[in-house]
Write a protein that holds these residues in place. Structure first.
Motif, PDB file in Angstrom:
ATOM      1  N   ARG A   1       0.826  -1.217   0.000  1.00  0.00           N
ATOM      2  CA  ARG A   1       0.000   0.000   0.000  1.00  0.00           C
ATOM      3  C   ARG A   1       0.852   1.255   0.000  1.00  0.00           C
ATOM      4  O   ARG A   1       0.555   2.224  -0.694  1.00  0.00           O
ATOM      5  CB  ARG A   1      -0.934   0.028   1.209  1.00  0.00           C
ATOM      6  CG  ARG A   1      -2.195  -0.779   1.013  1.00  0.00           C
ATOM      7  CD  ARG A   1      -3.059  -0.668   2.210  1.00  0.00           C
ATOM      8  NE  ARG A   1      -2.217  -1.107   3.331  1.00  0.00           N
ATOM      9  CZ  ARG A   1      -2.538  -1.056   4.601  1.00  0.00           C
ATOM     10  NH1 ARG A   1      -3.661  -0.581   4.963  1.00  0.00           N
ATOM     11  NH2 ARG A   1      -1.737  -1.486   5.527  1.00  0.00           N
ATOM     12  N   PHE A   2       1.914   1.239   0.799  1.00  0.00           N
ATOM     13  CA  PHE A   2       2.782   2.416   0.889  1.00  0.00           C
ATOM     14  C   PHE A   2       3.391   2.753  -0.464  1.00  0.00           C
ATOM     15  O   PHE A   2       3.318   3.883  -0.929  1.00  0.00           O
ATOM     16  CB  PHE A   2       3.889   2.186   1.920  1.00  0.00           C
ATOM     17  CG  PHE A   2       4.911   3.277   1.897  1.00  0.00           C
ATOM     18  CD1 PHE A   2       4.641   4.503   2.480  1.00  0.00           C
ATOM     19  CD2 PHE A   2       6.122   3.102   1.261  1.00  0.00           C
ATOM     20  CE1 PHE A   2       5.568   5.523   2.431  1.00  0.00           C
ATOM     21  CE2 PHE A   2       7.058   4.122   1.213  1.00  0.00           C
ATOM     22  CZ  PHE A   2       6.777   5.340   1.798  1.00  0.00           C
ATOM     23  N   PHE A   3       4.008   1.769  -1.113  1.00  0.00           N
ATOM     24  CA  PHE A   3       4.669   2.049  -2.377  1.00  0.00           C
ATOM     25  C   PHE A   3       3.660   2.318  -3.487  1.00  0.00           C
ATOM     26  O   PHE A   3       3.918   3.129  -4.373  1.00  0.00           O
ATOM     27  CB  PHE A   3       5.657   0.939  -2.734  1.00  0.00           C
ATOM     28  CG  PHE A   3       6.898   1.016  -1.889  1.00  0.00           C
ATOM     29  CD1 PHE A   3       7.860   1.984  -2.137  1.00  0.00           C
ATOM     30  CD2 PHE A   3       7.086   0.164  -0.823  1.00  0.00           C
ATOM     31  CE1 PHE A   3       8.989   2.088  -1.339  1.00  0.00           C
ATOM     32  CE2 PHE A   3       8.216   0.254  -0.018  1.00  0.00           C
ATOM     33  CZ  PHE A   3       9.183   1.231  -0.282  1.00  0.00           C
ATOM     34  N   ALA A   4       2.493   1.700  -3.447  1.00  0.00           N
ATOM     35  CA  ALA A   4       1.442   2.006  -4.423  1.00  0.00           C
ATOM     36  C   ALA A   4       0.988   3.450  -4.264  1.00  0.00           C
ATOM     37  O   ALA A   4       0.804   4.171  -5.249  1.00  0.00           O
ATOM     38  CB  ALA A   4       0.268   1.057  -4.255  1.00  0.00           C
ATOM     39  N   ASP A   5       0.856   3.902  -3.018  1.00  0.00           N
ATOM     40  CA  ASP A   5       0.468   5.284  -2.760  1.00  0.00           C
ATOM     41  C   ASP A   5       1.536   6.255  -3.256  1.00  0.00           C
ATOM     42  O   ASP A   5       1.226   7.282  -3.841  1.00  0.00           O
ATOM     43  CB  ASP A   5       0.232   5.478  -1.259  1.00  0.00           C
ATOM     44  CG  ASP A   5      -0.116   6.913  -0.929  1.00  0.00           C
ATOM     45  OD1 ASP A   5      -1.153   7.397  -1.425  1.00  0.00           O
ATOM     46  OD2 ASP A   5       0.659   7.558  -0.186  1.00  0.00           O
ATOM     47  N   ARG A   6       2.799   5.923  -3.023  1.00  0.00           N
ATOM     48  CA  ARG A   6       3.881   6.805  -3.446  1.00  0.00           C
ATOM     49  C   ARG A   6       3.948   6.931  -4.964  1.00  0.00           C
ATOM     50  O   ARG A   6       4.328   7.958  -5.482  1.00  0.00           O
ATOM     51  CB  ARG A   6       5.233   6.305  -2.922  1.00  0.00           C
ATOM     52  CG  ARG A   6       5.435   6.506  -1.436  1.00  0.00           C
ATOM     53  CD  ARG A   6       5.295   7.981  -1.075  1.00  0.00           C
ATOM     54  NE  ARG A   6       5.728   8.281   0.266  1.00  0.00           N
ATOM     55  CZ  ARG A   6       4.927   8.566   1.273  1.00  0.00           C
ATOM     56  NH1 ARG A   6       3.636   8.563   1.104  1.00  0.00           N
ATOM     57  NH2 ARG A   6       5.408   8.861   2.445  1.00  0.00           N
ATOM     58  N   LEU A   7       3.560   5.872  -5.674  1.00  0.00           N
ATOM     59  CA  LEU A   7       3.587   5.916  -7.131  1.00  0.00           C
ATOM     60  C   LEU A   7       2.246   6.331  -7.737  1.00  0.00           C
ATOM     61  O   LEU A   7       2.105   6.385  -8.948  1.00  0.00           O
ATOM     62  CB  LEU A   7       4.020   4.565  -7.685  1.00  0.00           C
ATOM     63  CG  LEU A   7       5.488   4.209  -7.429  1.00  0.00           C
ATOM     64  CD1 LEU A   7       5.768   2.780  -7.864  1.00  0.00           C
ATOM     65  CD2 LEU A   7       6.421   5.174  -8.137  1.00  0.00           C
ATOM     66  N   ALA A   8       1.260   6.649  -6.905  1.00  0.00           N
ATOM     67  CA  ALA A   8      -0.066   7.025  -7.417  1.00  0.00           C
ATOM     68  C   ALA A   8      -0.030   8.309  -8.233  1.00  0.00           C
ATOM     69  O   ALA A   8      -0.902   8.530  -9.080  1.00  0.00           O
ATOM     70  CB  ALA A   8      -1.062   7.161  -6.267  1.00  0.00           C
ATOM     71  N   GLY A   9       0.952   9.144  -8.018  1.00  0.00           N
ATOM     72  CA  GLY A   9       1.079  10.387  -8.782  1.00  0.00           C
ATOM     73  C   GLY A   9       1.270  10.143 -10.261  1.00  0.00           C
ATOM     74  O   GLY A   9       1.025  11.026 -11.084  1.00  0.00           O
ATOM     75  N   GLU A  10       1.669   8.925 -10.616  1.00  0.00           N
ATOM     76  CA  GLU A  10       1.852   8.582 -12.020  1.00  0.00           C
ATOM     77  C   GLU A  10       0.558   8.779 -12.800  1.00  0.00           C
ATOM     78  O   GLU A  10       0.589   9.118 -13.976  1.00  0.00           O
ATOM     79  CB  GLU A  10       2.328   7.139 -12.168  1.00  0.00           C
ATOM     80  CG  GLU A  10       1.251   6.129 -11.834  1.00  0.00           C
ATOM     81  CD  GLU A  10       1.750   4.714 -11.639  1.00  0.00           C
ATOM     82  OE1 GLU A  10       0.993   3.801 -11.982  1.00  0.00           O
ATOM     83  OE2 GLU A  10       2.864   4.524 -11.143  1.00  0.00           O
ATOM     84  N   LYS A  11      -0.567   8.575 -12.141  1.00  0.00           N
ATOM     85  CA  LYS A  11      -1.858   8.686 -12.825  1.00  0.00           C
ATOM     86  C   LYS A  11      -2.033  10.072 -13.453  1.00  0.00           C
ATOM     87  O   LYS A  11      -2.418  10.187 -14.612  1.00  0.00           O
ATOM     88  CB  LYS A  11      -2.988   8.392 -11.836  1.00  0.00           C
ATOM     89  CG  LYS A  11      -4.345   8.347 -12.463  1.00  0.00           C
ATOM     90  CD  LYS A  11      -5.404   7.958 -11.455  1.00  0.00           C
ATOM     91  CE  LYS A  11      -6.745   7.915 -12.134  1.00  0.00           C
ATOM     92  NZ  LYS A  11      -7.812   7.627 -11.206  1.00  0.00           N
ATOM     93  N   ARG A  12      -1.706  11.108 -12.696  1.00  0.00           N
ATOM     94  CA  ARG A  12      -1.834  12.482 -13.230  1.00  0.00           C
ATOM     95  C   ARG A  12      -0.904  12.702 -14.416  1.00  0.00           C
ATOM     96  O   ARG A  12      -1.261  13.365 -15.386  1.00  0.00           O
ATOM     97  CB  ARG A  12      -1.564  13.495 -12.134  1.00  0.00           C
ATOM     98  CG  ARG A  12      -2.647  13.537 -11.080  1.00  0.00           C
ATOM     99  CD  ARG A  12      -2.467  14.710 -10.141  1.00  0.00           C
ATOM    100  NE  ARG A  12      -1.199  14.666  -9.450  1.00  0.00           N
ATOM    101  CZ  ARG A  12      -1.029  14.239  -8.200  1.00  0.00           C
ATOM    102  NH1 ARG A  12      -2.049  13.802  -7.516  1.00  0.00           N
ATOM    103  NH2 ARG A  12       0.152  14.252  -7.641  1.00  0.00           N
ATOM    104  N   VAL A  13       0.301  12.142 -14.335  1.00  0.00           N
ATOM    105  CA  VAL A  13       1.272  12.284 -15.421  1.00  0.00           C
ATOM    106  C   VAL A  13       0.689  11.695 -16.707  1.00  0.00           C
ATOM    107  O   VAL A  13       0.751  12.318 -17.777  1.00  0.00           O
ATOM    108  CB  VAL A  13       2.605  11.586 -15.041  1.00  0.00           C
ATOM    109  CG1 VAL A  13       3.495  11.391 -16.260  1.00  0.00           C
ATOM    110  CG2 VAL A  13       3.327  12.375 -13.961  1.00  0.00           C
ATOM    111  N   PHE A  14       0.101  10.521 -16.607  1.00  0.00           N
ATOM    112  CA  PHE A  14      -0.432   9.854 -17.797  1.00  0.00           C
ATOM    113  C   PHE A  14      -1.744  10.478 -18.263  1.00  0.00           C
ATOM    114  O   PHE A  14      -2.019  10.496 -19.473  1.00  0.00           O
ATOM    115  CB  PHE A  14      -0.571   8.351 -17.546  1.00  0.00           C
ATOM    116  CG  PHE A  14       0.759   7.658 -17.557  1.00  0.00           C
ATOM    117  CD1 PHE A  14       1.325   7.252 -18.746  1.00  0.00           C
ATOM    118  CD2 PHE A  14       1.454   7.453 -16.380  1.00  0.00           C
ATOM    119  CE1 PHE A  14       2.563   6.634 -18.764  1.00  0.00           C
ATOM    120  CE2 PHE A  14       2.696   6.836 -16.383  1.00  0.00           C
ATOM    121  CZ  PHE A  14       3.254   6.418 -17.578  1.00  0.00           C
TER     122      PHE A  14
END
Length: 189
Positions: A115-128
């Motif tokens: 969950r922690f690392f998924a949350d940290r990489l969630a910003g990728e969604k805005r980039v795409f």
């Protein structure tokens, strides 16, 4: 609990994790380092795993800042550079590696780490999403796969192979993922 005291507890938790690994992380050690009674810590977090989960979630040590450079390539290069910094510069590198190592050996931490690392990489969604609006993505592009390939390259190179990342690693990795590396057969005339 006062926010400042909570941050002191979280800082002590992550510092001990980085220094001693999960096995050496103790509530007693966190209490001593943060100047808080261990019963206070147990009142808020029932276990070492719960304390570590909270410390990871609340800490900015492993934060990623989703960039907006105006292009998918620029955003991905920035994200790769940030991930590389997290995995090569103390204290973030020590915390990240210790947390994932602990998750492998302690099932109670596996979900926390995921969950922690998924949350940290969630910003990728805005980039795409921005890249899609600009017309930079092919139909059916899988943002998670792209990020897994890029972040995985950083992890493999730095953590598992123990190799340094060159100054142009981020650009090279993004180029390989976005443009490919195989020659295309000549098209018939």
């Amino acid at each position: 609990m006062a926010p400042r005291k909570g941050q002191e507890i979280f800082s002590a938790t992550l510092a001990l994790l980085a220094e001693k690994g999960y096995e050496g992380l103790t509530v007693e050690g966190v209490a001593e380092r943060s100047g808080v009674n261990k019963t206070t810590i147990y009142r808020w977090w029932p276990s070492k795993a719960a304390l570590l989960a909270a410390a990871l979630a609340e800490s900015e040590v492993l934060a990623l800042d989703p960039p907006d450079t105006g292009s998918l390539r620029g955003d991905l290069e920035s994200l790769v550079a940030q991930i590389a910094a997290l995995l090569t510069r103390p204290p973030a590198a020590d915390v990240a590696v210790a947390a994932l190592g602990a998750a492998v050996h302690h099932p109670e931490l596996a979900e926390v780490a995921r969950r922690f690392f998924a949350d940290r990489l969630a910003g990728e969604k805005r980039v795409f999403e921005r890249a899609g609006r600009r017309g930079e993505l092919v139909d059916g592009a899988d943002p998670m796969l792209v990020m897994d390939l890029l972040a995985g390259a950083v992890w493999l190179r730095t953590v598992f192979r123990g190799l340094p990342l060159g100054e142009d690693f981020a650009a090279e990795a993004v180029r390989a993922v976005l443009d490919g590396t195989a020659r295309r057969p000549a098209e018939p005339a």
